[in-house]
Design a protein around this motif. Structure first.
Motif, short mmCIF file in Angstrom:
data_model
loop_
_atom_site.label_atom_id
_atom_site.label_comp_id
_atom_site.label_asym_id
_atom_site.label_seq_id
_atom_site.Cartn_x
_atom_site.Cartn_y
_atom_site.Cartn_z
N PHE A 144 -8.01 -7.88 -0.98
CA PHE A 144 -7.07 -6.94 -0.05
C PHE A 144 -6.46 -5.92 -0.88
O PHE A 144 -6.02 -5.72 -1.96
N GLY A 145 -6.55 -4.82 0.05
CA GLY A 145 -5.94 -3.62 -0.57
C GLY A 145 -6.49 -2.56 0.31
O GLY A 145 -7.37 -2.76 1.19
N PRO A 146 -6.17 -1.18 -0.05
CA PRO A 146 -6.39 -0.18 0.60
C PRO A 146 -7.93 0.51 0.39
O PRO A 146 -8.34 1.56 0.99
N GLU A 147 -8.54 0.00 -0.59
CA GLU A 147 -9.63 0.66 -1.08
C GLU A 147 -10.80 0.34 0.03
O GLU A 147 -10.68 -0.76 0.86
N CYS A 148 -11.74 1.23 -0.11
CA CYS A 148 -12.91 1.03 0.83
C CYS A 148 -13.67 -0.40 0.79
O CYS A 148 -13.94 -0.99 1.85
N GLY B 253 -6.40 -6.24 5.58
CA GLY B 253 -6.15 -7.22 6.55
C GLY B 253 -4.83 -7.94 6.14
O GLY B 253 -4.25 -7.65 4.87
N TYR B 254 -4.41 -8.87 6.69
CA TYR B 254 -3.15 -9.72 6.34
C TYR B 254 -3.45 -10.89 7.24
O TYR B 254 -3.90 -11.15 8.23
N ASN C 156 3.65 -6.03 -0.47
CA ASN C 156 3.84 -4.90 0.32
C ASN C 156 3.00 -4.25 1.35
O ASN C 156 3.23 -3.88 2.25
N TYR C 157 1.75 -4.43 0.61
CA TYR C 157 0.47 -3.82 1.39
C TYR C 157 0.47 -4.65 2.69
O TYR C 157 0.24 -4.27 3.94
N PHE C 158 0.38 -6.18 2.59
CA PHE C 158 0.39 -7.20 3.67
C PHE C 158 1.33 -6.85 4.70
O PHE C 158 1.04 -6.48 5.68
N VAL C 159 2.66 -6.46 4.33
CA VAL C 159 3.75 -6.08 5.23
C VAL C 159 3.50 -4.65 6.08
O VAL C 159 3.60 -4.71 7.24
N GLU C 160 3.25 -3.58 5.45
CA GLU C 160 3.21 -2.26 5.78
C GLU C 160 1.72 -2.13 6.62
O GLU C 160 1.63 -1.69 7.79
N GLN C 161 0.57 -3.03 6.44
CA GLN C 161 -0.62 -2.87 6.97
C GLN C 161 -0.44 -3.80 8.37
O GLN C 161 -1.13 -3.33 9.38
#
Lengths: 654, 654
Positions: free
Chosen positions: B176-180, B185-186, B213-218
């Motif tokens: 999980f994360g912002p990379e291609c 998701g979450y 934080n990624y999960f929350v902001e996504q």
């Protein structure tokens, strides 16, 4: 067992001329019936397509396409046709008659060679006829077609549809019955039973009564038909499913958990219950059957002493559109289906015909003037399916316990049983007003009307007038020329504590019997019966076991239940209290309420300033001040004609 | 934004010694934890098999068979393990430790080579990992395992499970994360976010905080992950279904309808909401993020000002176990899940750590002493899942609006989230009692306990005693030898109108700040703080928009909400009125209520003779007489320990 013969008023001989029920009948005739016809023909772009007439066209081979709608879509057409038939006999309308005649031909053309008639199975599953009576409403639809055939014959004199439904009924007589090669079953949704009893009365063919009785007596016996049928179906389909579907499992949902003679409480789907009991009461009278009569008395009693709303509504839960248990009558989550109160009127009518006791007419009147009258909007084009006694529109969409509730009447429904049922009830209201019996003419409802009743071959002509239920005075004028010796049995409503009657100015002093005042004399033209039914505003309190009514009061005047509506009283109706000692003023309505009487009384409101940061709970004192507020009550049936807003019948009192 | 650093009490240094919460903790330790272990291992023949431990055995290759249970069955084991870990650190128990060590080894053995760990997917659908985050609770289960790993490490010092969950978390960091090449998701059920934040605090590995934080902001951003994921799934499965499943459609159910920064009200599944917000508040503090802080303040405010029950319960409807809308708090159909109040305590704790404001502790205390304490039976083996504020057992089975309500606590549940959640809450209650901060030691709850808190490297030892919440007096004794300059911040509960404090007999006169009385001094052995919290019996009234509370009152003493129960007051609790002017007597409980205080006050009962034929509605007067009756109130948490009977918190008053 009462052995007096009762008959049905010929609706050709009855003209309703009443400012309330009559106006509603006129609305149904002039607006609702044409409107519903457009909807059933998919010609109203604002409404989801019904496809109900189109299904008949497809089955008749006059169009190409697929069946659409519920498995019982045919019944919408049948009920509408019944409404139209009754309407035609009281108010000729060539255009409507043409449409109905064409519809009848269409139905006839859709009928199979062996008499079978159901567009869902003809189009979708011809090999699966009669394989799932539990769930598929096949006999239910047949019953509504039969009722339509009887009404069309009685209302117009035309035999065309009666012949069609007799062929259908004859087909049923071959398929169902006690013989080895017959199906020993019955429908999950009762209706065929009451229809066959009506067909018997129209044709005097004993086999229809016998089959109706077979369906009633077979219900709930062991081995259980639902299980047998389910087993059979499973053997013919792969893969078998693990668990029986819920309608098979939950037999009480369709009043099939036990034989009726062993049932003790009104149970399950409320419409099914009253449709079934309508037939049982009819059969009990026609067959002079004491066991069936006892079943009716027992289940009626449970229903009216434990499970009925003050509005004549029944079925207190959305789950299964069903009765709950004794004394469980929540106001805001009530289901209280319009069709259930219509079926209750049918059941009450058959009970009344069996027992000639005013308490059945009391319930009939309560259902008519409140739930049923309220189920249609003043515009004739919007209907309530569900009729709770308390509505808080803002909350409905956010809490699942209100999923079934609409705050306003709707144009139509996916399952559209109610609108045509409402239409046929109002066009046939004459059947409820009078019960002609060999010993007396029972006057059940004081709906204004002009009628001719056959008494020993003579026509006794009466005119009832008096603006019931707004005014105390009812007048019955004799309009027939030849003197006729007969008894008029005038119902004394249970809500009236001091009724008085006079004939030509002379007080009638005889004792009422079973809720009726029997006046026997030789009636002559010009005779006038005056009935005074003082309509004090009554405060009504619930049985102490009705836990949602503690500390609350309902307001009734005559047969009308009143309510508070937001349009008159502001929001937060729960913050209003009716003073225990306040007196009511009668207010003549204006505008939308023209011709209606509203009520006003002193009350208080818990006034509070709404500010964003207010805490949810407060110590030591109620947050707000009690301030006087005049409360305006409107008749329940008239609510929700001024847009969306709160409504409540049971009001705090102190 | 508050920049004071707060810490967590080391539970090794805290012994609860309290006659109420402590007794409950002991019950959990001695009865509930062993009982639940038996159930999770399918060794209790009276309970439906859980299969939860067996699933791990299967995944570890130590047994053969099929996965059974819900898709989130793993979480029952994880929460139980967390409870056991906290229990072990406060009360050594070799037998339990052995069982837990073995369980940890089993979990480790079940872990896939890449760190993945979820028995449902390992056993049932290894190819479908991470293909349905919306519905399948995969990250939720991971979150509970991570929480268990942290607790096991902090509670026992053993790193074994921490290492396992770090491998799991590292795996998540790759997936999980912002990379291609990562999933954007979450999880449909938040939990991973709060778990990763805890894992970050235990390990100081920044990547865990980043992923939380990624999960929350996504969450809730467009294009929407649920739709993308659903599309992807559909492409890989034939036939495609017509409509997206409801969890995909109803995004507000899982708080994913909008980014959190745009959400305005507490919405959807209540447990999901508080789990999510627990993480957001934690992140807001750790990351000093003002936008997240504002989100927390805004949504907290909506929840406590519009949507919380007086018992600290949330989620007022069964449909979706969810919040309803502002001011819709029905008493009898409330869902009010035990897990939601536990999650609320977690959320309140994180809010408190962020804001150091007593009002968060007030809510925490309300939830603890009422809903949470009441969710476990006095025998430790029965639990409430659903906690309505009014129960009428006779009606529950007959009306669908009560389908979710049980009148008594149950041994276990098909979805058994609550029992182990209750266990881990009580074993970790020390985390809620204190908030150690650099500027002060915040004392949030007056649960009796002995603690050592590190202040600049020295141990400040305190003993809190006083039989809270039964008695007014709380005493805090300093037991550490070296003088320590520090501030004790004593919470002044919102329910107490006249708190008083003294140190060594001298009154403390400083002004409280944000609900805490700050006492700064150099604390020496023998110092005694006395806090007097007069516990008058308080009548509580609802906000006038709470329409189910009009004319009703609730009774509170200290933090305890009281209720009427049938065992003391007879049936038909709706027919009881508390007199507006009656005074309360405090009664020392006996037997089951030994050590507890009951309340008595004068009231009236609408007395009526029940006879079969009584009418359902009565004109003009209430059918019955008001007769005096002494009413007995018991603390809500103690109800339903004497069999099945009626209960009601909001009582009629006049």
């Amino acid at each position: 067992m009462n052995d007096r013969n009762v008959a049905e008023v010929d609706l050709h001989n009855l003209q309703v001329s009443d400012p309330l029920i009559g106006q509603c009948q006129q609305l149904v005739r002039e607006v609702a019936i044409p409107y519903q016809w457009e909807v059933l023909n998919d010609r109203n772009p604002e409404v989801i397509p019904s496809h109900a007439v189109e299904n008949f066209r497809l089955a008749a081979g006059r169009a190409r396409g697929e069946f659409h709608g519920t498995v019982f879509q045919d019944s919408d057409v049948a009920k509408w046709l019944e409404a139209a038939a009754w309407s035609l006999c009281q108010a000729p309308n060539p255009e409507l008659e043409k449409a109905v005649d064409e519809l009848v031909e269409l139905i006839a053309a859709a009928q199979s060679g062996d008499g079978y008639l159901n567009t869902y199975f003809i189009l979708n599953a011809p090999q699966e006829r009669w394989t799932n009576l539990t769930e598929c409403h096949e006999l239910y639809c047949a019953g509504h077609l039969i009722e339509a055939g009887v009404a069309f014959f009685q209302g117009t004199g035309k035999r065309r549809l009666l012949e069609v439904v007799c062929r259908l009924a004859d087909h049923l007589c071959t398929v169902f019955g006690p013989e080895c090669d017959q199906l020993h079953g019955y429908d999950g949704h009762p209706e065929i039973e009451l229809a066959l009893a009506r067909l018997y009365e129209a044709t005097k063919e004993q086999r229809y009564l016998t089959l109706a009785n077979y369906f009633v007596e077979q219900r709930g016996t062991e081995p259980h038909f639902y299980d047998i049928e389910y087993e059979k179906r499973q053997q013919s389909c792969v893969p078998k499913s693990d668990a029986a579907p819920w309608m098979v499992k939950n037999k009480a949902y369709s009043q099939a958990q036990l034989p009726l003679s062993e049932q003790r409480t009104a149970t399950g789907h409320a419409v099914r219950f009253v449709y079934l009991m309508t037939a049982v009461a009819h059969l009990a009278r026609l067959r002079q059957n004491e066991q069936q009569r006892q079943t009716c008395l027992r289940l009626w009693q449970n229903m009216v002493q434990r499970q009925i709303y003050i509005t004549g509504a029944i079925g207190s839960q959305g789950a299964g559109e069903a009765f709950s248990s004794d004394y469980d009558l929540p106001n805001d989550t009530a289901y209280a289906e319009s069709c259930a109160s219509i079926g209750l009127m049918m059941f009450a009518r058959r009970m009344l015909e069996m027992e000639l006791d005013g308490r059945y007419a009391d319930v009939m009147e309560r259902a008519l003037y409140n739930t049923v009258l309220g189920s249609i909007a003043f515009d004739g084009r919007h209907y309530f399916y569900v009729n709770p006694l308390e509505v808080h529109p803002k909350t409905l969409r956010s809490n699942g316990i209100y999923n079934h509730v609409s705050p306003v009447r709707r144009r139509w429904f996916g399952c559209a049983c109610c609108p045509p049922n409402i239409a046929r009830l109002f066009t046939s209201i004459g059947h409820y007003i009078y019960t002609p019996s060999t010993d007396a003419l029972y006057v059940n409802l004081y709906v204004g009307n002009r009628v001719a009743i056959s008494v020993d071959g003579h026509a006794l002509r009466l005119l009832i007038s008096g603006s019931y239920p707004w005014r105390d005075q009812v007048e019955i004028a004799v309009e027939s020329a030849p003197p006729i010796a007969h008894t008029l049995a005038l119902r004394l409503p249970e809500w009236c504590s001091a009724p008085q009657a006079s004939v030509n100015g002379k007080p009638v002093n005889c004792e009422p019997r079973k809720g009726y005042l029997h006046i026997r004399r030789t009636w002559r033209q010009g005779d006038r019966v005056k009935l005074s039914l003082p309509m004090q505003v009554r405060r009504v309190y619930g049985h102490p076991q009705l836990r949602n009514l503690a500390g609350k009061v309902a307001i009734q005047r005559g047969p009308l239940i009143y309510c508070l509506e937001e349009a008159d009283n502001g929001t937060e109706l729960h913050n209003l209290w009716l003073n225990a000692d306040s007196r009511f003023s009668l207010i003549e309505g204006t505008g939308l309420f023209s011709g209606k009487i509203l009520l006003e009384a002193g009350g208080t409101r818990l006034q509070h300033t709404h500010y964003e940061e207010a805490a949810l709970y407060h110590y030591d004192k109620v947050p707000g001040q009690l301030e006087p507020q005049q409360l305006t009550f409107i008749p329940l049936f008239s609510w929700a004609n001024r847009g969306e807003g709160e409504m409540r019948i049971w009001v705090n009192e102190r």
